[in-house]
Design a protein around this motif. Structure first.
Motif, PDB file in Angstrom:
ATOM      1  N   ILE A  16      10.512   0.915  10.774  1.00 50.99           N
ATOM      2  CA  ILE A  16       9.545   0.106  10.018  1.00 50.99           C
ATOM      3  C   ILE A  16       9.214   0.796   8.696  1.00 50.99           C
ATOM      4  O   ILE A  16       9.168   0.151   7.639  1.00 50.99           O
ATOM      5  CB  ILE A  16       8.281  -0.163  10.850  1.00 50.99           C
ATOM      6  N   LYS A  17       8.988   2.097   8.738  1.00 47.98           N
ATOM      7  CA  LYS A  17       8.682   2.827   7.509  1.00 47.98           C
ATOM      8  C   LYS A  17       9.855   2.735   6.529  1.00 47.98           C
ATOM      9  O   LYS A  17       9.644   2.574   5.323  1.00 47.98           O
ATOM     10  CB  LYS A  17       8.348   4.283   7.810  1.00 47.98           C
ATOM     11  N   LEU A  21       9.680   1.169   2.818  1.00 48.38           N
ATOM     12  CA  LEU A  21      10.140   1.893   1.635  1.00 48.38           C
ATOM     13  C   LEU A  21      11.186   1.096   0.864  1.00 48.38           C
ATOM     14  O   LEU A  21      11.169   1.066  -0.375  1.00 48.38           O
ATOM     15  CB  LEU A  21      10.721   3.252   2.029  1.00 48.38           C
ATOM     16  N   ASN A  22      12.090   0.456   1.577  1.00 46.53           N
ATOM     17  CA  ASN A  22      13.109  -0.377   0.938  1.00 46.53           C
ATOM     18  C   ASN A  22      12.462  -1.529   0.177  1.00 46.53           C
ATOM     19  O   ASN A  22      12.834  -1.839  -0.958  1.00 46.53           O
ATOM     20  CB  ASN A  22      14.096  -0.899   1.983  1.00 46.53           C
ATOM     21  N   ARG A  23      11.476  -2.165   0.794  1.00 45.20           N
ATOM     22  CA  ARG A  23      10.770  -3.270   0.133  1.00 45.20           C
ATOM     23  C   ARG A  23       9.965  -2.768  -1.072  1.00 45.20           C
ATOM     24  O   ARG A  23       9.891  -3.444  -2.085  1.00 45.20           O
ATOM     25  CB  ARG A  23       9.853  -3.979   1.134  1.00 45.20           C
ATOM     26  N   PHE A  98       2.773  -5.572  14.849  1.00 46.03           N
ATOM     27  CA  PHE A  98       3.044  -4.137  14.944  1.00 46.03           C
ATOM     28  C   PHE A  98       3.522  -3.608  13.586  1.00 46.03           C
ATOM     29  O   PHE A  98       3.092  -2.543  13.141  1.00 46.03           O
ATOM     30  CB  PHE A  98       4.061  -3.853  16.043  1.00 46.03           C
ATOM     31  N   VAL A  99       4.367  -4.357  12.914  1.00 42.29           N
ATOM     32  CA  VAL A  99       4.829  -3.978  11.574  1.00 42.29           C
ATOM     33  C   VAL A  99       3.631  -3.908  10.622  1.00 42.29           C
ATOM     34  O   VAL A  99       3.514  -2.976   9.822  1.00 42.29           O
ATOM     35  CB  VAL A  99       5.913  -4.945  11.056  1.00 42.29           C
ATOM     36  N   TYR A 100       2.742  -4.876  10.724  1.00 44.19           N
ATOM     37  CA  TYR A 100       1.530  -4.877   9.902  1.00 44.19           C
ATOM     38  C   TYR A 100       0.722  -3.592  10.139  1.00 44.19           C
ATOM     39  O   TYR A 100       0.259  -2.959   9.193  1.00 44.19           O
ATOM     40  CB  TYR A 100       0.672  -6.106  10.209  1.00 44.19           C
ATOM     41  N   ILE A 101       0.558  -3.217  11.392  1.00 40.60           N
ATOM     42  CA  ILE A 101      -0.226  -2.026  11.730  1.00 40.60           C
ATOM     43  C   ILE A 101       0.417  -0.774  11.133  1.00 40.60           C
ATOM     44  O   ILE A 101      -0.261   0.044  10.506  1.00 40.60           O
ATOM     45  CB  ILE A 101      -0.386  -1.886  13.262  1.00 40.60           C
ATOM     46  N   ILE A 102       1.710  -0.627  11.335  1.00 37.60           N
ATOM     47  CA  ILE A 102       2.408   0.542  10.794  1.00 37.60           C
ATOM     48  C   ILE A 102       2.285   0.539   9.271  1.00 37.60           C
ATOM     49  O   ILE A 102       2.025   1.574   8.651  1.00 37.60           O
ATOM     50  CB  ILE A 102       3.889   0.560  11.230  1.00 37.60           C
TER      51      ILE A 102
END
Length: 130
Positions: A16-17, A21-23, A98-102
């Motif tokens: 996810i990180k 970073l890519n985005r 979960f992606v939002y939380i991370i």
């Protein structure tokens, strides 16, 4: 539960990180100034766009970690909002929350990492106006 995740979850968190970073890099390529507003950039990355859009892909991604992910979501939402809102019957909703939380917990560090790694310097006049 704190911001530490079970060892088997570290791969998901790292994935996810890396995605975030890519985005960040993609967004900075077309508007470098957005790096000055990490919260807004985070909203665009994991609140407007979604990491996974298909139910099948979400189920595959969750795999055997589904209950750890749900536990992390429940803890976060209870801590932040006082109640749980995520629809746990929707694998897409579970993954994307979960992606939002991370992202929420790491966006400032990830933007700073991108700035440091790419030697980004902002125009001081622009920064003084804000």
């Amino acid at each position: 539960m704190t911001t530490e995740y079970p060892q088997n979850m570290e791969a998901k968190v790292a994935e996810i990180k890396a995605y975030i970073l890519n985005r960040i890099e993609e967004i900075a390529d077309y508007n470098l100034e957005k790096l000055q507003e990490p919260h807004d950039m985070g909203n665009e990355i994991y609140n407007i766009d979604y990491y996974i859009v298909g139910t099948y892909q979400a189920k595959q991604w969750l795999g055997t970690d589904v209950f750890e992910v749900i536990e992390a979501i429940k803890y976060y939402e209870q801590s932040e909002f006082g109640e749980v809102h995520t629809d746990f019957s929707s694998p897409k909703a579970v993954v994307n929350m979960f992606v939002y939380i991370i992202g929420d917990r790491n966006i400032y560090d990830l933007v700073q990492q991108y700035i440091d790694d790419n030697n980004v310097v902002f125009d001081l006049e622009d920064m003084e106006e804000e």
